[in-house]
Structures are given as structure tokens and as C-alpha cells.
Design a protein around this motif. Structure first.
Motif, mmCIF file in Angstrom:
data_model
loop_
_atom_site.group_PDB
_atom_site.id
_atom_site.type_symbol
_atom_site.label_atom_id
_atom_site.label_comp_id
_atom_site.label_asym_id
_atom_site.label_seq_id
_atom_site.Cartn_x
_atom_site.Cartn_y
_atom_site.Cartn_z
ATOM 1 N N THR A 85 32.662 45.891 58.680
ATOM 2 C CA THR A 85 33.611 46.828 58.896
ATOM 3 C C THR A 85 34.134 46.428 60.444
ATOM 4 O O THR A 85 33.666 45.479 61.106
ATOM 5 C CB THR A 85 33.148 48.236 59.134
ATOM 6 O OG1 THR A 85 31.925 48.229 60.067
ATOM 7 C CG2 THR A 85 32.411 48.671 57.696
ATOM 8 N N ASP A 88 39.465 44.699 62.067
ATOM 9 C CA ASP A 88 40.591 44.362 63.002
ATOM 10 C C ASP A 88 40.278 44.120 64.507
ATOM 11 O O ASP A 88 41.424 43.662 65.207
ATOM 12 C CB ASP A 88 41.473 45.852 63.216
ATOM 13 C CG ASP A 88 40.572 46.803 63.280
ATOM 14 O OD1 ASP A 88 39.578 47.329 63.011
ATOM 15 O OD2 ASP A 88 41.047 47.603 64.552
ATOM 16 N N VAL A 159 36.337 44.575 56.219
ATOM 17 C CA VAL A 159 37.611 45.560 56.127
ATOM 18 C C VAL A 159 37.682 46.312 57.283
ATOM 19 O O VAL A 159 36.942 46.397 58.278
ATOM 20 C CB VAL A 159 36.894 46.756 55.072
ATOM 21 C CG1 VAL A 159 36.700 45.962 53.444
ATOM 22 C CG2 VAL A 159 35.678 47.427 55.242
ATOM 23 N N SER A 160 38.520 47.066 57.158
ATOM 24 C CA SER A 160 38.977 48.109 58.564
ATOM 25 C C SER A 160 39.739 49.174 58.140
ATOM 26 O O SER A 160 40.699 49.007 57.376
ATOM 27 C CB SER A 160 39.803 47.227 59.640
ATOM 28 O OG SER A 160 40.508 48.027 60.612
ATOM 29 N N SER A 161 39.129 50.279 58.547
ATOM 30 C CA SER A 161 39.847 51.863 58.079
ATOM 31 C C SER A 161 41.011 52.076 59.188
ATOM 32 O O SER A 161 41.817 53.019 58.794
ATOM 33 C CB SER A 161 38.774 52.816 58.254
ATOM 34 O OG SER A 161 38.457 52.972 59.476
ATOM 35 N N ASN A 163 43.558 49.831 59.725
ATOM 36 C CA ASN A 163 44.678 49.197 59.107
ATOM 37 C C ASN A 163 44.609 48.905 57.534
ATOM 38 O O ASN A 163 45.679 48.338 57.037
ATOM 39 C CB ASN A 163 45.170 48.054 59.930
ATOM 40 C CG ASN A 163 44.234 47.020 60.113
ATOM 41 O OD1 ASN A 163 43.309 46.920 59.232
ATOM 42 N ND2 ASN A 163 44.440 46.111 61.100
ATOM 43 N N TYR A 164 43.542 49.253 57.050
ATOM 44 C CA TYR A 164 43.000 49.099 55.718
ATOM 45 C C TYR A 164 43.313 47.574 55.175
ATOM 46 O O TYR A 164 43.246 47.344 54.138
ATOM 47 C CB TYR A 164 44.223 49.777 54.587
ATOM 48 C CG TYR A 164 44.023 51.351 54.862
ATOM 49 C CD1 TYR A 164 42.954 51.739 54.506
ATOM 50 C CD2 TYR A 164 44.839 52.063 55.936
ATOM 51 C CE1 TYR A 164 42.795 53.307 54.624
ATOM 52 C CE2 TYR A 164 44.592 53.418 55.953
ATOM 53 C CZ TYR A 164 43.685 53.999 55.341
ATOM 54 O OH TYR A 164 43.339 55.413 55.461
ATOM 55 N N ILE A 165 42.829 46.431 56.282
ATOM 56 C CA ILE A 165 42.832 45.086 55.947
ATOM 57 C C ILE A 165 41.575 45.071 55.101
ATOM 58 O O ILE A 165 40.447 45.726 55.417
ATOM 59 C CB ILE A 165 43.106 44.105 56.953
ATOM 60 C CG1 ILE A 165 41.821 44.505 57.912
ATOM 61 C CG2 ILE A 165 44.136 44.375 57.523
ATOM 62 C CD1 ILE A 165 41.640 43.420 58.984
ATOM 63 N N VAL A 167 40.661 46.099 52.060
ATOM 64 C CA VAL A 167 40.186 47.286 51.187
ATOM 65 C C VAL A 167 40.733 46.706 49.592
ATOM 66 O O VAL A 167 39.779 46.936 48.768
ATOM 67 C CB VAL A 167 40.945 48.454 51.284
ATOM 68 C CG1 VAL A 167 40.768 49.546 50.228
ATOM 69 C CG2 VAL A 167 40.633 49.073 52.956
ATOM 70 N N ASP A 168 41.632 46.177 49.599
ATOM 71 C CA ASP A 168 41.932 45.682 48.103
ATOM 72 C C ASP A 168 40.889 44.535 47.830
ATOM 73 O O ASP A 168 40.700 44.424 46.397
ATOM 74 C CB ASP A 168 43.416 45.108 48.090
ATOM 75 C CG ASP A 168 44.371 46.208 48.163
ATOM 76 O OD1 ASP A 168 44.166 47.263 47.925
ATOM 77 O OD2 ASP A 168 45.538 45.544 48.555
#
Length: 299
Positions: A85, A88, A159-161, A163-165, A167-168
């Protein structure tokens, strides 16, 4: 301490049906290990998350090993998806370096576990006289080694909450693994149409109960009255548990007599009783709190 949610994921291939995924979050604090062991199922996919920005070489034992050892001790197998996690905050090169290091350490940890079991077997077999206790130990170690099975997803996920990188990519990985019949042979199982009505009955029963607990015999009898399928009832109840619709702890001699119709309610009870920020209470005071919150019905 724990939270439950569910979502639907759909594979990218045309015509794919959505997967209903039940997600159980155990927060990662070792304080709660003794209360969650019932929920660490060998049929589950484990997402082991860690903070990339605070990870340091040498942190493995306190960051990963405790949880890995606990799951192995309970199930002797684990299907693992490791997710970093706070992606970013780091460069792509750093994320890849940490991912490769963690992947290597986990594989080494599993190999060490197997080597330790093999060493115990060799030690017992080298004894001149093996008593009944050591024979039982030898049998246990051999069975452990034979049933030991691990899977680690090969891609490094970050992932990063913020900027949502990533997540997909995480959703795609979960969907890919969920559709892998070698890992989850029941994942693509076609559910008999007669079972669909069981979910409606379950929701009705749970909605009308302040404390959603039933004895398993009573629960099965209720379903049989409404739907029949007597001979399939153990299989149906196992299916409901495996999909997160109910909690039926079949491997516990005492708790297997009961079925919890709302898993969320059960988790809320545990969160009320087991908290790292709970001050010391007298028994009577705790009793009053539990009754006022409808956790207990009466004294």
C-alpha cells in the motif's frame, strides 16, 4: 478489529459472469489473533497487505512471519496475494525492489518451514527406540508435510487509496484467481436453482431475529420445511458458510451446534468484547453494556 464487506467482480473476457466476493478484514494487529482463528479458512484467498513506505529490510519477521505462521498452523496451506500500500509515496523502481524482496522472503519462509518438519522427521526416525508418543509425533509431522501446500501470486501488486493507482490491477488479480479451478474448484460451481430460495429464507429469518443465532438442527429443519432437500442440507449449509452468508463453525466441537445468520452481527459482538482500547470493567458493568446494546438478551 474486523470488518466484512462484499462486492462483485467481472472478468474482462466477453460474456463473463460476475463473481460475488466476500471480504473479511482482520486489521493486521496481532492483538486479535486469538479471536479470529475461526475465520481463517483454508478455502480463502489471503490478501496480506503491508505499507510500502515504512517497510525496511529486516522487517519481515514482525511484518509477515507472524501471520504466515498462524495461517499455516491452522490450515497447513495458504493461497496468498501480497499487496503493498501507499504506492503513491514511492518510485516504481523502489516498489519493484521491495516486491521482489518480499516475494523471495516469503518463499524462503515456506521452504524453512518444510525443512524444519523434515528435520523433525529425520530426528525421530534416527532414534533406536520410538515410543508411542514419538510415533504419534512422527505421523503428525509426515501428514503435515504431505498436506502442506502454498500458492503465491506471481505479480507484485501495489496500490494507493490516495489516487487509486493499482486498484484495477488488484481487482483483476482477484478475479483471475477466483476463476482458477485448480485453486478454487468450487468457485465456478453451478448452484442448483432450488438453492436460490434458501437465501431469501435466510434473509427473512435473520431480519426477524434480534439475536440471529439458531441451533443448526433448528435452522436446517426450518429450511427443510420451506424447501425440502433434506439430504442436501449439510451441503447447503456448508455452501452458505463458504460464501459468507452465514457463519457455521463446523470444525469447532461446541460452536458447530449453532449457526450465525448474520456474520456482521457476530463480528460486532466480538468487536464489542475484544478491543485494544477497552478499559478494565467490572463484570456487572460489562453485563449492563452488553444488554443495553442487545448483545445479551438478559442476565
Amino acid at each position: 478489529m474486523c470488518d466484512i464487506s462484499s462486492t462483485e467482480l467481472t472478468a474482462s473476457t466477453e460474456g463473463s459472469k460476475p463473481y460475488r466476493v466476500s471480504i473479511w478484514d482482520f486489521s493486521g494487529d496481532p492483538f486479535y489473533l486469538n479471536t479470529i482463528h475461526h475465520f481463517l479458512d483454508s478455502k480463502a484467498l489471503y490478501l496480506l497487505t503491508f505499507n510500502l513506505s515504512t517497510y525496511r529490510t529486516g522487517d519481515f519477521e514482525k511484518t509477515f512471519a507472524t501471520w504466515l505462521n498462524y495461517v499455516i498452523a491452522l490450515n497447513n496451506q495458504v493461497k496468498l496475494l501480497v499487496v503493498g500500500t501507499h504506492a503513491d509515496l514511492l518510485s516504481l523502481a523502489t516498489i519493484r525492489r521491495i516486491g521482489s524482496e518480499v516475494d523471495s522472503l516469503i518463499k524462503r519462509h515456506f521452504s524453512s518451514f518444510q525443512e524444519n518438519i523434515q528435520e523433525k522427521i529425520r530426528t525421530i526416525e534416527s532414534m533406536e527406540n520410538i515410543g508411542s508418543y514419538m510415533q504419534d509425533q512422527l505421523k503428525h509431522h509426515v501428514n503435515t508435510l504431505q498436506s502442506f501446500n502454498t500458492f503465491i501470486y506471481s505479480k507484485h501488486l501495489a496500490v494507493s487509496s490516495a489516487n487509486y493507482i493499482g486498484v484495477d490491477a488488484l481487482a483483476a488479480a482477484i478475479t483471475e484467481l477466483a476463476s482458477d479451478v485448480a485453486l478454487f474448484p468450487m468457485g465456478l460451481r453451478q448452484i442448483p436453482s432450488l438453492w436460490v430460495g434458501v437465501h431469501d429464507t435466510l434473509e427473512t429469518l435473520a431480519k426477524n431475529m434480534r439475536i440471529p443465532i439458531m441451533q443448526i438442527d433448528e435452522f436446517q429443519s426450518e429450511l427443510i420445511i420451506r424447501h425440502g432437500m433434506r439430504t442436501m442440507m449439510p451441503e447447503i449449509c456448508t455452501y452458505l458458510h463458504d460464501t459468507g452468508a452465514v457463519v457455521w463453525l463446523l470444525n469447532d466441537e461446541k460452536l458447530k451446534q449453532y449457526v450465525f445468520l448474520r456474520p456482521r452481527w457476530l463480528i460486532d459482538v466480538i468487536k464489542t468484547l475484544v478491543r485494544d482500547d477497552l478499559r478494565c470493567l467490572e463484570y456487572e458493568e460489562m453485563e449492563d453494556i452488553l444488554i443495553s446494546r442487545a448483545v445479551l438478551k438478559y442476565r
